[in-house]
Scaffold this motif. Structure first.
Motif, PDB file in Angstrom:
ATOM      1  N   UNK A 165       0.813  -1.219   0.000  1.00  0.00           N
ATOM      2  CA  UNK A 165       0.000   0.000   0.000  1.00  0.00           C
ATOM      3  C   UNK A 165       0.842   1.263   0.000  1.00  0.00           C
ATOM      4  N   UNK A 166       2.151   1.126   0.174  1.00  0.00           N
ATOM      5  CA  UNK A 166       3.042   2.289   0.268  1.00  0.00           C
ATOM      6  C   UNK A 166       3.964   2.343  -0.942  1.00  0.00           C
ATOM      7  N   UNK A 167       4.151   3.536  -1.491  1.00  0.00           N
ATOM      8  CA  UNK A 167       4.982   3.698  -2.686  1.00  0.00           C
ATOM      9  C   UNK A 167       6.451   3.429  -2.378  1.00  0.00           C
ATOM     10  N   UNK A 168       7.139   2.823  -3.329  1.00  0.00           N
ATOM     11  CA  UNK A 168       8.581   2.647  -3.235  1.00  0.00           C
ATOM     12  C   UNK A 168       9.006   1.399  -2.489  1.00  0.00           C
ATOM     13  N   UNK A 169      10.223   0.961  -2.779  1.00  0.00           N
ATOM     14  CA  UNK A 169      10.817  -0.180  -2.095  1.00  0.00           C
ATOM     15  C   UNK A 169      11.274   0.252  -0.711  1.00  0.00           C
TER      16      UNK A 169
END
Length: 286
Positions: free
Chosen positions: A118-122
């Motif tokens: 649900x959260x952007x980016x690695x």
């Protein structure tokens, strides 16, 4: 390692072998306690001698001991020689400073297994893990997979890496950054130090990298005794900060040393002319 790129323009086979976009810097401490930057980031760089385009690529991440678990796609990237490309990854709850304007803000990553994010980016580990630049979205299983363009295992517990050993362990306050070229040996190619994120608008100080071709430009990329030792006669030596500020000039003879005692610890770019050809190399002053 096989590195596959779309080459812009008509160039020789020999030239295309030297054209490569690689992972230049990895920082997983963004937003952690003690960090400066709010986000993790991965910086790519064209260390080749021609402008090249990378299409359909992904960045993949796995923890130190486990298989690659997540990836996100990249847009088409065209980089001139020496240019960097900054990818903003996951944000944390701490840190005081935003990254320089990223070239790309990573989307919500896709899992290779079950579950959704649900959260952007690695969201990378600050101390150990592995990152791969791949030509497609097929899960990377080893550094020698056919779709691997570049691979970095970092930290002492990393289960996979290029060459004899992993890159050193970063931290909440340190990234790992490539010293100059790519020898496919993570332990030798990377050093830990203060994060230095650079986007594609950062000044290009390099035209070619003599150190990559024959090792005769600067002999000690890791400067421990306040002196840079040059392996070739170099005219018009300039030392820049990574933000492009000129801090020192000189000309030196072969095997001559240049004192940088007055400079603060950190990363710098050294440029010059060897045999009438422009060269550059990144150094780390300890």
């Amino acid at each position: 390692m096989k590195k596959i790129f779309t080459i812009v323009g008509l160039i020789s086979a020999a030239a295309s072998m030297n054209a490569q976009i690689v992972i230049n810097e990895v920082y997983g401490g963004g937003g952690n306690s003690g960090s400066v930057y709010k986000n993790d980031f991965i910086e790519l760089k064209n260390i080749g001698s021609t402008t090249i385009t990378l299409s359909g690529a992904t960045l993949q991440y796995g923890s130190a001991a486990n298989p690659f678990s997540q990836y996100h796609t990249l847009p088409d990237i065209t980089l001139a020689p020496g240019k960097t490309y900054l990818v903003q990854e996951a944000v944390g709850n701490a840190g005081t400073t935003n990254l320089p304007t990223p070239d790309y803000i990573a989307p919500i990553p896709t899992n290779f297994g079950t579950g959704t994010n649900t959260t952007a980016g690695l969201a990378m580990s600050a101390t150990a893990g592995k990152v791969a630049l791949a030509s497609n979205s097929t899960q990377v299983t080893s550094p020698t997979d056919s779709n691997v363009l570049d691979f970095v295992g970092f930290g002492t517990t990393a289960s996979q890496y290029e060459g004899a050993g992993p890159a050193p362990a970063p931290s909440n306050s340190n990234s790992i950054a490539r010293i100059s070229g790519d020898t496919n040996n993570n332990a030798a190619d990377f050093v830990a130090g203060a994060p230095t994120p650079q986007n594609s608008t950062s000044g290009t100080l390099a035209v070619s990298d003599l150190a990559k071709s024959n090792g005769n430009f600067i002999r000690n990329s890791f400067v421990k005794n306040n002196e840079i030792t040059f392996g070739a006669e170099t005219k018009d030596v300039k030392v820049y900060t990574l933000s492009g500020q000129l801090v020192k000039t000189a000309s030196v003879k072969e095997n001559e040393s240049l004192s940088v005692a007055e400079l603060a610890k950190g990363n710098y770019i050294v440029t010059g002319m060897v045999n009438n050809k422009p060269v550059s190399q990144k150094i780390l002053k300890d």
